[in-house]
Design an enzyme around this catalytic site. Structure first.
Site, PDB file in Angstrom:
ATOM      1  N   GLY A 169       0.768  -1.203   0.080  1.00  0.00           N
ATOM      2  CA  GLY A 169      -0.115  -0.015   0.077  1.00  0.00           C
ATOM      3  C   GLY A 169       0.933   1.316   0.140  1.00  0.00           C
ATOM      4  N   CYS A 170       2.131   1.057  -0.014  1.00  0.00           N
ATOM      5  CA  CYS A 170       2.845   2.338   0.259  1.00  0.00           C
ATOM      6  C   CYS A 170       4.158   2.262  -1.016  1.00  0.00           C
ATOM      7  CB  CYS A 170       3.522   2.325   1.640  1.00  0.00           C
ATOM      8  SG  CYS A 170       4.438   3.703   2.069  1.00  0.00           S
ATOM      9  N   GLY A 171       4.455   3.394  -1.420  1.00  0.00           N
ATOM     10  CA  GLY A 171       5.635   3.739  -2.154  1.00  0.00           C
ATOM     11  C   GLY A 171       6.774   4.489  -1.636  1.00  0.00           C
TER      12      GLY A 171
END
Length: 266
Positions: free
Chosen positions: A103-105
């Site tokens: 969910g996170c970049g």
């Protein structure tokens, strides 16, 4: 893989068999040193590695990658890249080690400044018609075989004026899907400036950053953007067309690229 489960519904309980997407650790290894570890779907990893190296600033052109290989291990996959010597300083300046959830970049960056790094300005003469933009997410849905099986993945696609969806990539992570798409475009010699990137997700900061680095002038999505993503798009010269679902869409920035009729500008 297929996995047995129990479906609970208002009309009763029954056994089910569902296809589930895999996610494995993928290590981005530059000249023998691990730069990042991302949880990703183990398909199109070469595209992922090249796209990630480009959008995260390890390289600014693919000819700066002198060698590439994949090494599979019981614990995951190593994507090994050997870079031109002058790129080592760039890597040191943007050093990160990430155990990245899907969910996170931006996990693991070294400073607040890295999270809001300056973006290039995207210009160009791209024009897309109302109907092409409104139907873009439907066209993307036609290019998601893994989602059809699992209902658990995102996709990024590339839409060209008058041609439709010419390429798409899938992953459990939306930013991973975008890196795979950008890597595939660059490896096949397709200029991202000639079309729009289409996402199956909301638009957040890291997606806008990757789009800007790739030089793509329009980002289309099925869902809404964050407020900061809109601010970044305004400054970077990127058109945001969001909530695109068949009968219309919402525009936030750089409206001049959207025209009533199909454009012949590719």
């Amino acid at each position: 893989m297929d996995r047995a489960g129990v479906a609970v519904r208002a009309d009763g309980i029954r056994d089910v068999q569902r296809a589930l997407p895999e996610e494995v650790p993928v290590a981005m290894v530059y000249d023998g040193s691990t730069q990042a570890v991302m949880m990703a779907t183990p398909m199109d990893i070469a595209d992922f590695a090249h796209g990630f190296a480009f959008t995260e600033g390890a390289v600014t052109a693919l000819d700066q990658i002198e060698g590439f290989e994949l090494a599979e291990h019981p614990a995951g996959i190593e994507a090994r890249l050997w870079l031109r010597p002058d790129r080592r300083d760039a890597i040191a300046a943007r050093r990160r080690y990430m155990a990245g959830p899907v969910g996170c970049g931006l996990c693991g960056i070294d400073s607040l400044e890295e999270a809001v790094r300056p973006l290039p300005h995207v210009g160009g003469d791209l024009r897309l018609a109302h109907a092409e933009i409104a139907g873009a997410t439907d066209r993307l849905r036609d290019c998601q075989p893994l989602h059809d099986k699992t209902r658990a993945t995102h996709a990024a696609g590339f839409l060209r004026p008058g041609e439709g969806m010419v390429m798409a990539r899938e992953d459990v992570g939306r930013h991973n899907a975008l890196d795979k798409l950008i890597g595939a475009l660059l490896r096949q010699g397709i200029d991202p400036a000639g079309g729009a990137i289409v996402m199956s997700s909301r638009l957040s900061v890291e997606l806008l950053q990757k789009c800007a680095v790739a030089g793509c002038p329009m980002l289309i999505a099925v869902s809404a953007p964050t407020a900061h993503a809109v601010r970044l798009a305004e400054g970077a010269g990127i058109t945001l067309a969001v909530c695109a679902q068949g009968d219309g869409f919402v525009l936030y920035t750089h409206l001049q690229r959207v025209v009533p009729e199909v454009s012949d500008v590719a």
